[in-house]
Motif scaffolding. Sequence first.
Motif, PDB file in Angstrom:
ATOM      1  N   ALA A  95       3.873  12.342  -4.567  1.00 35.00           N
ATOM      2  CA  ALA A  95       3.663  10.960  -4.112  1.00 35.00           C
ATOM      3  C   ALA A  95       2.470  10.873  -3.152  1.00 35.00           C
ATOM      4  CB  ALA A  95       4.929  10.428  -3.441  1.00 35.00           C
ATOM      5  N   GLN A  96       2.361  11.830  -2.255  1.00 37.18           N
ATOM      6  CA  GLN A  96       1.220  11.844  -1.335  1.00 37.18           C
ATOM      7  C   GLN A  96      -0.088  12.073  -2.086  1.00 37.18           C
ATOM      8  OE1 GLN A  96       2.571  14.943   1.273  1.00 37.18           O
ATOM      9  NE2 GLN A  96       3.487  13.498   2.726  1.00 37.18           N
ATOM     10  N   PHE A  97      -0.053  12.949  -3.069  1.00 36.87           N
ATOM     11  CA  PHE A  97      -1.255  13.187  -3.855  1.00 36.87           C
ATOM     12  C   PHE A  97      -1.645  11.931  -4.618  1.00 36.87           C
ATOM     13  CE2 PHE A  97      -3.683  14.709  -7.542  1.00 36.87           C
ATOM     14  CZ  PHE A  97      -4.715  15.345  -6.867  1.00 36.87           C
ATOM     15  N   ARG A  98      -0.665  11.234  -5.138  1.00 34.73           N
ATOM     16  CA  ARG A  98      -0.946   9.969  -5.834  1.00 34.73           C
ATOM     17  C   ARG A  98      -1.660   9.004  -4.889  1.00 34.73           C
ATOM     18  NH1 ARG A  98      -2.847   7.155  -9.592  1.00 34.73           N
ATOM     19  NH2 ARG A  98      -1.873   5.172  -9.969  1.00 34.73           N
ATOM     20  N   MET A  99      -1.228   8.958  -3.632  1.00 34.90           N
ATOM     21  CA  MET A  99      -1.893   8.098  -2.648  1.00 34.90           C
ATOM     22  C   MET A  99      -3.348   8.528  -2.469  1.00 34.90           C
ATOM     23  SD  MET A  99      -0.943   7.269   1.342  1.00 34.90           S
ATOM     24  CE  MET A  99       0.294   6.017   0.981  1.00 34.90           C
ATOM     25  N   LEU A 100      -3.571   9.823  -2.365  1.00 38.45           N
ATOM     26  CA  LEU A 100      -4.941  10.326  -2.214  1.00 38.45           C
ATOM     27  C   LEU A 100      -5.800   9.946  -3.425  1.00 38.45           C
ATOM     28  CD1 LEU A 100      -4.247  13.912  -0.790  1.00 38.45           C
ATOM     29  CD2 LEU A 100      -4.943  11.868   0.493  1.00 38.45           C
ATOM     30  N   VAL A 101      -5.220  10.039  -4.608  1.00 40.80           N
ATOM     31  CA  VAL A 101      -5.958   9.686  -5.830  1.00 40.80           C
ATOM     32  C   VAL A 101      -6.287   8.200  -5.851  1.00 40.80           C
ATOM     33  CG1 VAL A 101      -5.763   9.508  -8.355  1.00 40.80           C
ATOM     34  CG2 VAL A 101      -5.095  11.615  -7.194  1.00 40.80           C
ATOM     35  N   VAL A 102      -5.349   7.364  -5.429  1.00 39.92           N
ATOM     36  CA  VAL A 102      -5.613   5.920  -5.369  1.00 39.92           C
ATOM     37  C   VAL A 102      -6.748   5.648  -4.392  1.00 39.92           C
ATOM     38  CG1 VAL A 102      -4.663   3.691  -4.635  1.00 39.92           C
ATOM     39  CG2 VAL A 102      -3.334   5.172  -6.144  1.00 39.92           C
ATOM     40  N   LEU A 103      -6.732   6.283  -3.229  1.00 41.20           N
ATOM     41  CA  LEU A 103      -7.818   6.091  -2.259  1.00 41.20           C
ATOM     42  C   LEU A 103      -9.143   6.604  -2.811  1.00 41.20           C
ATOM     43  CD1 LEU A 103      -6.019   7.020   1.080  1.00 41.20           C
ATOM     44  CD2 LEU A 103      -6.826   4.753   0.362  1.00 41.20           C
ATOM     45  N   ASP A 104      -9.084   7.691  -3.559  1.00 40.15           N
ATOM     46  CA  ASP A 104     -10.300   8.242  -4.149  1.00 40.15           C
ATOM     47  C   ASP A 104     -10.873   7.304  -5.212  1.00 40.15           C
ATOM     48  OD1 ASP A 104     -12.238  10.414  -4.471  1.00 40.15           O
ATOM     49  OD2 ASP A 104     -11.279  10.761  -6.402  1.00 40.15           O
ATOM     50  N   SER A 105     -10.012   6.739  -6.034  1.00 42.37           N
ATOM     51  CA  SER A 105     -10.494   5.905  -7.145  1.00 42.37           C
ATOM     52  C   SER A 105     -10.816   4.476  -6.727  1.00 42.37           C
ATOM     53  CB  SER A 105      -9.465   5.889  -8.281  1.00 42.37           C
ATOM     54  OG  SER A 105      -8.270   5.263  -7.863  1.00 42.37           O
ATOM     55  N   ARG A 106     -10.178   3.971  -5.682  1.00 46.73           N
ATOM     56  CA  ARG A 106     -10.370   2.581  -5.293  1.00 46.73           C
ATOM     57  C   ARG A 106     -11.206   2.417  -4.031  1.00 46.73           C
ATOM     58  NH1 ARG A 106      -7.381   1.216  -9.191  1.00 46.73           N
ATOM     59  NH2 ARG A 106      -5.242   0.825  -9.482  1.00 46.73           N
ATOM     60  N   GLY A 107     -11.433   3.507  -3.307  1.00 43.60           N
ATOM     61  CA  GLY A 107     -12.196   3.410  -2.062  1.00 43.60           C
ATOM     62  C   GLY A 107     -11.326   2.899  -0.930  1.00 43.60           C
ATOM     63  N   PRO A 108     -11.938   2.645   0.226  1.00 48.60           N
ATOM     64  CA  PRO A 108     -11.170   2.173   1.388  1.00 48.60           C
ATOM     65  C   PRO A 108     -10.392   0.890   1.076  1.00 48.60           C
ATOM     66  CG  PRO A 108     -13.384   2.794   2.040  1.00 48.60           C
ATOM     67  CD  PRO A 108     -13.354   2.804   0.538  1.00 48.60           C
ATOM     68  N   VAL A 109      -9.112   0.877   1.449  1.00 50.22           N
ATOM     69  CA  VAL A 109      -8.259  -0.285   1.194  1.00 50.22           C
ATOM     70  C   VAL A 109      -7.358  -0.540   2.394  1.00 50.22           C
ATOM     71  CG1 VAL A 109      -8.195  -0.014  -1.333  1.00 50.22           C
ATOM     72  CG2 VAL A 109      -6.461   1.092   0.065  1.00 50.22           C
ATOM     73  N   LYS A 110      -6.877  -1.772   2.485  1.00 49.53           N
ATOM     74  CA  LYS A 110      -5.893  -2.110   3.506  1.00 49.53           C
ATOM     75  C   LYS A 110      -4.544  -1.520   3.106  1.00 49.53           C
ATOM     76  CE  LYS A 110      -6.525  -6.559   3.374  1.00 49.53           C
ATOM     77  NZ  LYS A 110      -6.430  -8.002   3.673  1.00 49.53           N
ATOM     78  N   LEU A 111      -3.703  -1.289   4.080  1.00 53.02           N
ATOM     79  CA  LEU A 111      -2.392  -0.686   3.842  1.00 53.02           C
ATOM     80  C   LEU A 111      -1.580  -1.489   2.833  1.00 53.02           C
ATOM     81  CD1 LEU A 111      -0.347   1.553   4.682  1.00 53.02           C
ATOM     82  CD2 LEU A 111       0.597  -0.138   6.233  1.00 53.02           C
ATOM     83  N   THR A 112      -1.589  -2.812   2.950  1.00 51.05           N
ATOM     84  CA  THR A 112      -0.789  -3.628   2.032  1.00 51.05           C
ATOM     85  C   THR A 112      -1.270  -3.465   0.584  1.00 51.05           C
ATOM     86  OG1 THR A 112      -2.177  -5.540   2.550  1.00 51.05           O
ATOM     87  CG2 THR A 112      -0.074  -5.352   3.732  1.00 51.05           C
ATOM     88  N   SER A 113      -2.578  -3.386   0.393  1.00 47.41           N
ATOM     89  CA  SER A 113      -3.118  -3.182  -0.959  1.00 47.41           C
ATOM     90  C   SER A 113      -2.738  -1.804  -1.485  1.00 47.41           C
ATOM     91  CB  SER A 113      -4.638  -3.317  -0.964  1.00 47.41           C
ATOM     92  OG  SER A 113      -5.018  -4.620  -0.642  1.00 47.41           O
ATOM     93  N   LEU A 114      -2.810  -0.806  -0.610  1.00 50.76           N
ATOM     94  CA  LEU A 114      -2.441   0.554  -1.011  1.00 50.76           C
ATOM     95  C   LEU A 114      -0.971   0.606  -1.416  1.00 50.76           C
ATOM     96  CD1 LEU A 114      -3.261   3.513  -1.300  1.00 50.76           C
ATOM     97  CD2 LEU A 114      -2.747   3.807   1.133  1.00 50.76           C
ATOM     98  N   ALA A 115      -0.103  -0.001  -0.617  1.00 54.27           N
ATOM     99  CA  ALA A 115       1.328  -0.036  -0.941  1.00 54.27           C
ATOM    100  C   ALA A 115       1.555  -0.729  -2.283  1.00 54.27           C
ATOM    101  CB  ALA A 115       2.098  -0.740   0.170  1.00 54.27           C
ATOM    102  N   GLU A 116       0.824  -1.809  -2.521  1.00 55.25           N
ATOM    103  CA  GLU A 116       0.930  -2.526  -3.791  1.00 55.25           C
ATOM    104  C   GLU A 116       0.536  -1.636  -4.971  1.00 55.25           C
ATOM    105  OE1 GLU A 116      -1.322  -6.305  -4.660  1.00 55.25           O
ATOM    106  OE2 GLU A 116      -0.129  -6.915  -2.917  1.00 55.25           O
ATOM    107  N   HIS A 117      -0.594  -0.948  -4.851  1.00 53.42           N
ATOM    108  CA  HIS A 117      -1.059  -0.064  -5.920  1.00 53.42           C
ATOM    109  C   HIS A 117      -0.051   1.041  -6.221  1.00 53.42           C
ATOM    110  CE1 HIS A 117      -4.989  -1.746  -6.615  1.00 53.42           C
ATOM    111  NE2 HIS A 117      -5.323  -1.604  -5.360  1.00 53.42           N
ATOM    112  N   LEU A 118       0.652   1.488  -5.188  1.00 60.55           N
ATOM    113  CA  LEU A 118       1.625   2.572  -5.345  1.00 60.55           C
ATOM    114  C   LEU A 118       3.024   2.064  -5.685  1.00 60.55           C
ATOM    115  CD1 LEU A 118       0.518   4.743  -2.299  1.00 60.55           C
ATOM    116  CD2 LEU A 118       0.086   5.217  -4.723  1.00 60.55           C
ATOM    117  N   SER A 119       3.202   0.734  -5.635  1.00 63.99           N
ATOM    118  CA  SER A 119       4.515   0.112  -5.863  1.00 63.99           C
ATOM    119  C   SER A 119       5.561   0.624  -4.877  1.00 63.99           C
ATOM    120  CB  SER A 119       4.986   0.332  -7.307  1.00 63.99           C
ATOM    121  OG  SER A 119       4.083  -0.252  -8.209  1.00 63.99           O
ATOM    122  N   VAL A 120       5.161   0.688  -3.594  1.00 69.49           N
ATOM    123  CA  VAL A 120       6.082   1.077  -2.525  1.00 69.49           C
ATOM    124  C   VAL A 120       6.033   0.013  -1.433  1.00 69.49           C
ATOM    125  CG1 VAL A 120       5.850   3.547  -2.975  1.00 69.49           C
ATOM    126  CG2 VAL A 120       4.395   2.477  -1.252  1.00 69.49           C
TER     127      VAL A 120
END
Length: 163
Positions: free
Chosen positions: A43-68
Amino acid sequence: MNRAKVSSGDVDALTDAVLTASRLLVAVSARSIAAVDESITLAQFRMLVVLDSRGPVKLTSLAEHLSVNPSTATRMVDRLAANGLVVRQASPMSRRELVLALSADGKRVVQTATRRRRAEIRKIVSRMPAGTRVGLVDALVAFADAGGEPVVPDNWTPLGTLA
């Protein structure tokens, strides 16, 4: 499953095939992550991959992308930031907002684990009969697109292969 009996409209048979393949891909992913940093969860690696592919994001957007939930994302970010893999920085749009981004170490972890995973997947694909590979790229790209996953760009180069 007998492939001769599967039609293109057989969603259940296709679902079972993708589920079986996903077990293999999760195992490959887990091995590639553990080889780079045993403390990182999938799950943590998935977060890192999302940040890598989408660039800097707000926490709410990151949570949305991860469905958490945002609170779950916050705990994950706290752990990754403590390990030096994620940084919090002021948003370029508003200095009052924070955005999350990969640190240099976080980028290295993603690239190294991805390079390892790619090498292992390449070995598996090379063992497949050539005739069965024909439609696989189109099918997997369509599958990733249907799931909202960005496709790896053509110009992406694994760490260690740069000139």
